[in-house]
Design a protein around this motif. Structure first.
Motif, PDB file in Angstrom:
ATOM      1  N   UNK A 124       0.834  -1.203   0.000  1.00  0.00           N
ATOM      2  CA  UNK A 124       0.000   0.000   0.000  1.00  0.00           C
ATOM      3  C   UNK A 124       0.872   1.258   0.000  1.00  0.00           C
ATOM      4  N   UNK A 125       1.910   1.240   0.813  1.00  0.00           N
ATOM      5  CA  UNK A 125       2.796   2.395   0.893  1.00  0.00           C
ATOM      6  C   UNK A 125       3.492   2.645  -0.445  1.00  0.00           C
ATOM      7  N   UNK A 126       3.915   1.580  -1.107  1.00  0.00           N
ATOM      8  CA  UNK A 126       4.562   1.725  -2.413  1.00  0.00           C
ATOM      9  C   UNK A 126       3.598   2.313  -3.433  1.00  0.00           C
ATOM     10  N   UNK A 127       2.330   1.930  -3.358  1.00  0.00           N
ATOM     11  CA  UNK A 127       1.319   2.478  -4.269  1.00  0.00           C
ATOM     12  C   UNK A 127       1.136   3.979  -4.035  1.00  0.00           C
ATOM     13  N   UNK A 128       1.129   4.383  -2.781  1.00  0.00           N
ATOM     14  CA  UNK A 128       0.992   5.806  -2.470  1.00  0.00           C
ATOM     15  C   UNK A 128       2.203   6.585  -2.976  1.00  0.00           C
ATOM     16  N   UNK A 129       3.366   5.986  -2.872  1.00  0.00           N
ATOM     17  CA  UNK A 129       4.580   6.649  -3.371  1.00  0.00           C
ATOM     18  C   UNK A 129       4.529   6.799  -4.885  1.00  0.00           C
ATOM     19  N   UNK A 130       4.023   5.778  -5.569  1.00  0.00           N
ATOM     20  CA  UNK A 130       3.869   5.870  -7.025  1.00  0.00           C
ATOM     21  C   UNK A 130       2.856   6.957  -7.388  1.00  0.00           C
ATOM     22  N   UNK A 131       1.772   7.034  -6.613  1.00  0.00           N
ATOM     23  CA  UNK A 131       0.778   8.077  -6.850  1.00  0.00           C
ATOM     24  C   UNK A 131       1.412   9.462  -6.682  1.00  0.00           C
ATOM     25  N   UNK A 132       2.243   9.626  -5.658  1.00  0.00           N
ATOM     26  CA  UNK A 132       2.878  10.915  -5.394  1.00  0.00           C
ATOM     27  C   UNK A 132       3.811  11.323  -6.532  1.00  0.00           C
ATOM     28  N   UNK A 133       4.415  10.338  -7.189  1.00  0.00           N
ATOM     29  CA  UNK A 133       5.342  10.640  -8.288  1.00  0.00           C
ATOM     30  C   UNK A 133       4.641  10.803  -9.630  1.00  0.00           C
ATOM     31  N   UNK A 134       3.377  10.446  -9.707  1.00  0.00           N
ATOM     32  CA  UNK A 134       2.678  10.443 -11.000  1.00  0.00           C
ATOM     33  C   UNK A 134       2.503  11.860 -11.537  1.00  0.00           C
ATOM     34  N   UNK A 135       2.680  11.996 -12.839  1.00  0.00           N
ATOM     35  CA  UNK A 135       2.516  13.299 -13.487  1.00  0.00           C
ATOM     36  C   UNK A 135       1.552  13.235 -14.664  1.00  0.00           C
ATOM     37  N   UNK A 136       0.923  12.094 -14.868  1.00  0.00           N
ATOM     38  CA  UNK A 136      -0.064  11.982 -15.938  1.00  0.00           C
ATOM     39  C   UNK A 136      -1.202  11.079 -15.484  1.00  0.00           C
ATOM     40  N   UNK A 137      -2.284  11.111 -16.221  1.00  0.00           N
ATOM     41  CA  UNK A 137      -3.492  10.410 -15.833  1.00  0.00           C
ATOM     42  C   UNK A 137      -3.286   8.904 -15.752  1.00  0.00           C
ATOM     43  N   UNK A 171     -13.362   0.738 -11.082  1.00  0.00           N
ATOM     44  CA  UNK A 171     -13.537   1.156  -9.698  1.00  0.00           C
ATOM     45  C   UNK A 171     -12.902   2.519  -9.436  1.00  0.00           C
ATOM     46  N   UNK A 172     -12.122   2.996 -10.371  1.00  0.00           N
ATOM     47  CA  UNK A 172     -11.506   4.308 -10.246  1.00  0.00           C
ATOM     48  C   UNK A 172     -12.188   5.217 -11.249  1.00  0.00           C
ATOM     49  N   UNK A 173     -13.050   6.142 -10.800  1.00  0.00           N
ATOM     50  CA  UNK A 173     -13.788   6.998 -11.730  1.00  0.00           C
ATOM     51  C   UNK A 173     -12.871   7.679 -12.733  1.00  0.00           C
ATOM     52  N   UNK A 174     -13.357   7.823 -13.943  1.00  0.00           N
ATOM     53  CA  UNK A 174     -12.547   8.348 -15.032  1.00  0.00           C
ATOM     54  C   UNK A 174     -12.073   9.774 -14.775  1.00  0.00           C
ATOM     55  N   UNK A 175     -10.765   9.959 -14.802  1.00  0.00           N
ATOM     56  CA  UNK A 175     -10.225  11.312 -14.663  1.00  0.00           C
ATOM     57  C   UNK A 175     -10.597  12.192 -15.860  1.00  0.00           C
ATOM     58  N   UNK A 181      -7.420  19.483 -17.689  1.00  0.00           N
ATOM     59  CA  UNK A 181      -6.098  19.792 -18.223  1.00  0.00           C
ATOM     60  C   UNK A 181      -5.221  18.551 -18.188  1.00  0.00           C
ATOM     61  N   UNK A 182      -4.342  18.434 -19.179  1.00  0.00           N
ATOM     62  CA  UNK A 182      -3.395  17.327 -19.211  1.00  0.00           C
ATOM     63  C   UNK A 182      -2.047  17.732 -18.627  1.00  0.00           C
ATOM     64  N   UNK A 183      -1.966  18.900 -17.989  1.00  0.00           N
ATOM     65  CA  UNK A 183      -0.692  19.386 -17.476  1.00  0.00           C
ATOM     66  C   UNK A 183      -0.234  18.544 -16.291  1.00  0.00           C
ATOM     67  N   UNK A 184       1.082  18.316 -16.188  1.00  0.00           N
ATOM     68  CA  UNK A 184       1.610  17.558 -15.046  1.00  0.00           C
ATOM     69  C   UNK A 184       1.212  18.188 -13.710  1.00  0.00           C
ATOM     70  N   UNK A 185       1.153  19.514 -13.659  1.00  0.00           N
ATOM     71  CA  UNK A 185       0.792  20.188 -12.411  1.00  0.00           C
ATOM     72  C   UNK A 185      -0.634  19.827 -11.981  1.00  0.00           C
ATOM     73  N   UNK A 186      -1.540  19.772 -12.952  1.00  0.00           N
ATOM     74  CA  UNK A 186      -2.932  19.432 -12.647  1.00  0.00           C
ATOM     75  C   UNK A 186      -3.040  18.021 -12.102  1.00  0.00           C
ATOM     76  N   UNK A 187      -2.350  17.090 -12.726  1.00  0.00           N
ATOM     77  CA  UNK A 187      -2.404  15.704 -12.276  1.00  0.00           C
ATOM     78  C   UNK A 187      -1.720  15.533 -10.924  1.00  0.00           C
ATOM     79  N   UNK A 188      -0.628  16.265 -10.710  1.00  0.00           N
ATOM     80  CA  UNK A 188       0.071  16.177  -9.429  1.00  0.00           C
ATOM     81  C   UNK A 188      -0.818  16.681  -8.298  1.00  0.00           C
ATOM     82  N   UNK A 189      -1.564  17.752  -8.552  1.00  0.00           N
ATOM     83  CA  UNK A 189      -2.461  18.299  -7.534  1.00  0.00           C
ATOM     84  C   UNK A 189      -3.576  17.308  -7.211  1.00  0.00           C
TER      85      UNK A 189
END
Length: 237
Positions: A124-137, A171-175, A181-189
């Motif tokens: 679970x922790x590794x998944x959260x870390x991957x989420x934190x690093x994600x920059x695209x949908x 199970x994960x609603x469509x982003x 926006x497809x900007x990395x900043x938007x996805x990071x937020x």
């Protein structure tokens, strides 16, 4: 994404006919009303009727016979539950799925808190870390899905995992409905927002607090529901 009137009318027809089939009012092998009859009875266009028929056919509830019309498929009442990607193209569809998902996720988190292992927590922790690093949908969706699959696995109940895997990305609603926006900043937020909820669920599971885990999972789903409800109001206005 704009919610079109035609799509909404087609949704209504699908629900009406699905209810008739599952209740036995329309029996396997029975002929559906003609397109003209439906357009007259429900006050919709033929385009709407054909869209509804296409969705019913995709669910295995309707079969067309050339030169004869549409019929209830044999065994239609016993079709396995499924949610197709095509059904998640509108905000209303996502809201329906979130309603169903809320109780499922809350119970799953509660059981996971009781039975989790250190390996489960590490995943679970590794998944959260991957989420934190994600920059695209795509990356955020994959990390989100993996986090919930890790909770399912932590229950030790293979049916939770099988059901989660079966629905998969649904199970994960469509982003695409939420992120404009497809900007990395938007996805990071967005990833930070989701990860804050995930952290609350993780902490409760790690502490083996079944009540807090259930409440955290329920709050996570409710906040998602509220976000998409606000988006629906914005689209309608």
């Amino acid at each position: 994404m704009k919610i079109t009137k035609a799509a909404s009318l087609a949704d209504d027809l699908v629900l009406r006919f699905e209810e008739k089939i599952l209740s036995g009012m329309l029996k396997p092998g029975e002929r559906f009303p003609t397109e003209m009859t439906i357009t007259t009875d429900f006050g919709v266009s033929r385009t709407v009727v054909r869209e509804a028929f296409a969705r019913l056919a995709a669910r295995g509830l309707l079969e067309s016979r050339r030169g004869s019309g549409a019929y209830v498929a044999e065994g239609a009442r016993y079709q396995a539950f499924q949610v197709t990607a095509a059904e998640l193209g509108e905000i209303d569809d996502v809201l329906r799925l979130l309603e169903m998902r809320t109780g499922f996720e809350a119970e799953m988190a509660s059981i996971a808190a009781q039975r989790r292992t250190q390996d489960d927590l590490d995943t679970m922790k590794a998944c959260m870390e991957r989420m934190a690093r994600s920059t695209d949908m795509d990356a955020s969706v994959e990390a989100d899905s993996a986090f919930h699959a890790a909770i399912a696995r932590a229950t030790g109940n293979p049916y939770f995992l099988r059901f989660t895997d079966f629905l998969g990305i649904r199970l994960v609603p469509s982003r695409r409905l939420y992120l404009r926006s497809d900007s990395p900043r938007s996805h990071a937020a967005y990833a930070r927002t989701i990860n804050k909820d995930h952290k609350a669920i993780y902490d409760a599971i790690a502490a083996q607090n079944m009540t807090k885990a259930s409440l955290a999972a329920r709050r996570h789903m409710q906040k998602s529901y509220e976000r998409y409800s606000a988006l629906k109001r914005e689209a309608a206005g």
